[in-house]
Structures are given as structure tokens and as C-alpha cells.
Design an enzyme around this catalytic site. Structure first.
Site, mmCIF file in Angstrom:
data_model
loop_
_atom_site.group_PDB
_atom_site.id
_atom_site.type_symbol
_atom_site.label_atom_id
_atom_site.label_comp_id
_atom_site.label_asym_id
_atom_site.label_seq_id
_atom_site.Cartn_x
_atom_site.Cartn_y
_atom_site.Cartn_z
ATOM 1 N N PRO A 10 18.986 -2.621 15.763
ATOM 2 C CA PRO A 10 18.847 -3.614 16.819
ATOM 3 C C PRO A 10 19.564 -3.263 18.119
ATOM 4 O O PRO A 10 20.660 -2.710 18.104
ATOM 5 C CB PRO A 10 19.437 -4.889 16.202
ATOM 6 C CG PRO A 10 20.240 -4.437 15.039
ATOM 7 C CD PRO A 10 19.601 -3.169 14.550
ATOM 8 N N ASN A 11 18.884 -3.606 19.196
ATOM 9 C CA ASN A 11 19.377 -3.464 20.579
ATOM 10 C C ASN A 11 19.342 -2.035 21.105
ATOM 11 O O ASN A 11 19.595 -1.811 22.290
ATOM 12 C CB ASN A 11 20.807 -4.043 20.729
ATOM 13 C CG ASN A 11 20.846 -5.522 20.405
ATOM 14 O OD1 ASN A 11 20.140 -6.304 21.039
ATOM 15 N ND2 ASN A 11 21.615 -5.920 19.415
ATOM 16 N N ARG A 18 21.535 -1.457 28.577
ATOM 17 C CA ARG A 18 22.538 -2.119 27.732
ATOM 18 C C ARG A 18 23.915 -1.459 27.897
ATOM 19 O O ARG A 18 24.087 -0.290 27.534
ATOM 20 C CB ARG A 18 22.091 -1.993 26.275
ATOM 21 C CG ARG A 18 23.101 -2.495 25.285
ATOM 22 C CD ARG A 18 22.762 -2.067 23.869
ATOM 23 N NE ARG A 18 23.708 -2.651 22.959
ATOM 24 C CZ ARG A 18 23.869 -2.258 21.688
ATOM 25 N NH1 ARG A 18 23.120 -1.285 21.189
ATOM 26 N NH2 ARG A 18 24.747 -2.839 20.938
ATOM 27 N N TYR A 23 27.224 2.926 26.278
ATOM 28 C CA TYR A 23 26.128 3.668 25.638
ATOM 29 C C TYR A 23 25.443 4.689 26.553
ATOM 30 O O TYR A 23 24.538 5.387 26.110
ATOM 31 C CB TYR A 23 25.086 2.678 25.099
ATOM 32 C CG TYR A 23 25.673 1.767 24.031
ATOM 33 C CD1 TYR A 23 26.100 2.283 22.804
ATOM 34 C CD2 TYR A 23 25.848 0.400 24.250
ATOM 35 C CE1 TYR A 23 26.664 1.474 21.833
ATOM 36 C CE2 TYR A 23 26.417 -0.422 23.278
ATOM 37 C CZ TYR A 23 26.821 0.127 22.080
ATOM 38 O OH TYR A 23 27.388 -0.666 21.121
ATOM 39 N N ASN A 74 20.715 5.364 12.999
ATOM 40 C CA ASN A 74 21.706 4.589 13.746
ATOM 41 C C ASN A 74 21.452 3.126 13.388
ATOM 42 O O ASN A 74 20.547 2.503 13.938
ATOM 43 C CB ASN A 74 21.596 4.820 15.253
ATOM 44 C CG ASN A 74 22.731 4.100 15.993
ATOM 45 O OD1 ASN A 74 23.368 3.198 15.446
ATOM 46 N ND2 ASN A 74 22.975 4.506 17.227
ATOM 47 N N ALA A 77 24.262 -2.682 14.887
ATOM 48 C CA ALA A 77 25.159 -3.716 14.337
ATOM 49 C C ALA A 77 24.999 -3.891 12.832
ATOM 50 O O ALA A 77 25.936 -4.331 12.158
ATOM 51 C CB ALA A 77 24.932 -5.043 15.054
ATOM 52 N N GLU A 101 24.277 9.174 9.100
ATOM 53 C CA GLU A 101 24.561 7.980 9.908
ATOM 54 C C GLU A 101 25.052 8.455 11.267
ATOM 55 O O GLU A 101 25.946 9.318 11.325
ATOM 56 C CB GLU A 101 25.636 7.139 9.211
ATOM 57 C CG GLU A 101 26.067 5.916 10.007
ATOM 58 C CD GLU A 101 27.307 5.230 9.418
ATOM 59 O OE1 GLU A 101 27.835 5.684 8.379
ATOM 60 O OE2 GLU A 101 27.744 4.236 10.011
ATOM 61 N N HIS A 103 26.182 7.326 15.457
ATOM 62 C CA HIS A 103 26.510 6.316 16.458
ATOM 63 C C HIS A 103 26.714 7.010 17.793
ATOM 64 O O HIS A 103 27.298 8.105 17.851
ATOM 65 C CB HIS A 103 27.786 5.558 16.080
ATOM 66 C CG HIS A 103 27.648 4.829 14.787
ATOM 67 N ND1 HIS A 103 26.962 3.645 14.669
ATOM 68 C CD2 HIS A 103 28.070 5.148 13.542
ATOM 69 C CE1 HIS A 103 26.984 3.251 13.403
ATOM 70 N NE2 HIS A 103 27.638 4.158 12.692
ATOM 71 N N ARG A 110 36.749 1.032 18.960
ATOM 72 C CA ARG A 110 36.299 -0.229 19.566
ATOM 73 C C ARG A 110 36.832 -1.441 18.782
ATOM 74 O O ARG A 110 37.850 -1.336 18.115
ATOM 75 C CB ARG A 110 34.760 -0.197 19.657
ATOM 76 C CG ARG A 110 34.254 0.989 20.502
ATOM 77 C CD ARG A 110 32.755 1.033 20.577
ATOM 78 N NE ARG A 110 32.231 -0.159 21.233
ATOM 79 C CZ ARG A 110 30.951 -0.534 21.165
ATOM 80 N NH1 ARG A 110 30.079 0.195 20.477
ATOM 81 N NH2 ARG A 110 30.553 -1.637 21.774
HETATM 82 C C1 DQA Z 1 26.310 1.662 17.662
HETATM 83 C C2 DQA Z 1 27.689 1.042 17.385
HETATM 84 C C3 DQA Z 1 27.541 -0.344 16.773
HETATM 85 O O1 DQA Z 1 28.822 -0.921 16.569
HETATM 86 C C4 DQA Z 1 26.770 -1.249 17.702
HETATM 87 O O2 DQA Z 1 26.547 -2.506 17.092
HETATM 88 C C5 DQA Z 1 25.481 -0.657 18.173
HETATM 89 C C6 DQA Z 1 25.440 0.756 18.508
HETATM 90 C C7 DQA Z 1 26.431 3.014 18.392
HETATM 91 O O3 DQA Z 1 25.444 3.750 18.408
HETATM 92 O O4 DQA Z 1 27.465 3.308 18.993
HETATM 93 O O5 DQA Z 1 24.498 -1.363 18.382
HETATM 94 O O6 DQA Z 1 25.674 1.897 16.412
#
Ligand code: DQA
Length: 153
Positions: A10-11, A18, A23, A74, A77, A101, A103, A110
Site C-alpha cells: 500500500p501507498n 508521497r 521515499y 516491499n 505498512a 523483503e 524497503h 524511523r
Molecule cells: C516502506 C517502509 C514502511 O514502514 C512503510 O510503511 C512503507 C514503505 C519502505 O519501502 O521504506 O510504506 O516499506
């Protein structure tokens, strides 16, 4: 050619607009384009997808198991609380496939709620904190594991 699914939660479709301070300013479309470029260099057929829907992400992991595709994930959240996604990711690695995995940011630098990953323990490994390079590094790992498993066949 070996197909690799690069799955985004998501997002992440909002990359570019964003929180660019966290990011970066590159967009999700840029990630899709970069994925194809890295795949061409590494000899992988890279398919980049994104969804805001937990059920859809779970179904893509089932698809990876059935098609025997390695995965770069990825979970966004969902990383921090989705046991459904964890159980789906566990099926990928227990089937002998690679699941990296990734990020963009470094969640450990964070907020405290980001310090827990429910995915990490069932992933093959985790790469975090390198922006788009997290994905590129993950694809390099997948390519090298594919090459090693071919040599041992
Ligand atoms: C994320 C880190 C997560 O904590 C966050 O909720 C994201 C992006 C990252 O790519 O840094 O949506 O996965």
C-alpha cells in the site's frame, strides 16, 4: 527466462509525490521502468506490481508459489502487522523459492512501530535503506541464486 515478481504494498503507487524526503522523488512508473532495465541486464523477466489491497497481495504470493516464481516484496505498512501476508510469504520460501523483503527507507531508523517486521523471519533475506537500489540489489541476489541453482542441476 526466469520470471521474478516484484510486489509492492500500500501507498507505493504514490511514489514521487508521497513524502519525497523519505521515499525520494522518483515515481512508481520510474520503478516499473527501472525494474525492466535491471531485469534485461540480469537476464530476468521482471514484473513489477503494486496494490493497496492485502488480499490481492496474498493472492500474488500464492501465484508465485504455483508458478515457481521468485519474489522481491516491499510489503510497505503490511510489513509491520500483516500475519496473513507473513503466512503467504512463508509458503514462498518453504517451497524453496527466494523471497527478498525490500524497503526504500531504513525502517530501523524511523518510528518504533516500523522496527518490527512480521515478514523478515520468513523471508530469505531483507535489504532496506537504499532507495531504488534496494530493489536492484534484491534482483542481483535473485539472479545469482538462480545461476547457482542452475549450476547444481
Ligand atoms: C516502506 C517502509 C514502511 O514502514 C512503510 O510503511 C512503507 C514503505 C519502505 O519501502 O521504506 O510504506 O516499506
Amino acid at each position: 527466462m526466469t520470471r521474478v515478481l516484484v510486489l509492492n504494498g500500500p501507498n507505493l503507487g504514490r511514489l514521487g509525490s508521497r513524502e519525497p524526503d523519505v521515499y525520494g522523488s522518483a515515481s512508481y512508473a520510474d520503478l516499473v521502468e527501472a525494474g525492466a532495465r535491471w531485469g534485461a541486464v540480469l537476464g530476468l523477466e521482471v514484473e513489477v506490481r503494486q496494490t493497496d489491497d492485502e488480499a490481492e497481495l496474498v493472492s500474488w504470493l500464492h501465484e508465485a508459489v504455483d508458478a515457481r516464481s521468485d519474489v522481491v516484496l516491499n510489503p510497505a505498512a503490511f510489513t509491520h502487522y500483516s500475519y496473513a501476508l507473513r503466512d503467504a510469504a512463508a509458503q514462498v520460501t518453504s517451497a524453496g523459492l527466494t523471497l527478498v523483503e525490500v524497503h526504500l527507507s531504513n525502517p530501523y531508523a524511523r518510528e518504533a512501530f516500523r522496527h518490527t517486521s512480521v515478514i523478515g523471519a520468513v523471508a530469505t533475506g531483507t535489504i532496506a535503506g537504499f532507495g531504488f537500489s534496494s530493489y536492484e540489489l534484491a534482483l542481483r541476489v535473485v539472479a545469482s541464486r538462480v545461476a547457482v541453482s542452475r549450476e547444481s542441476d
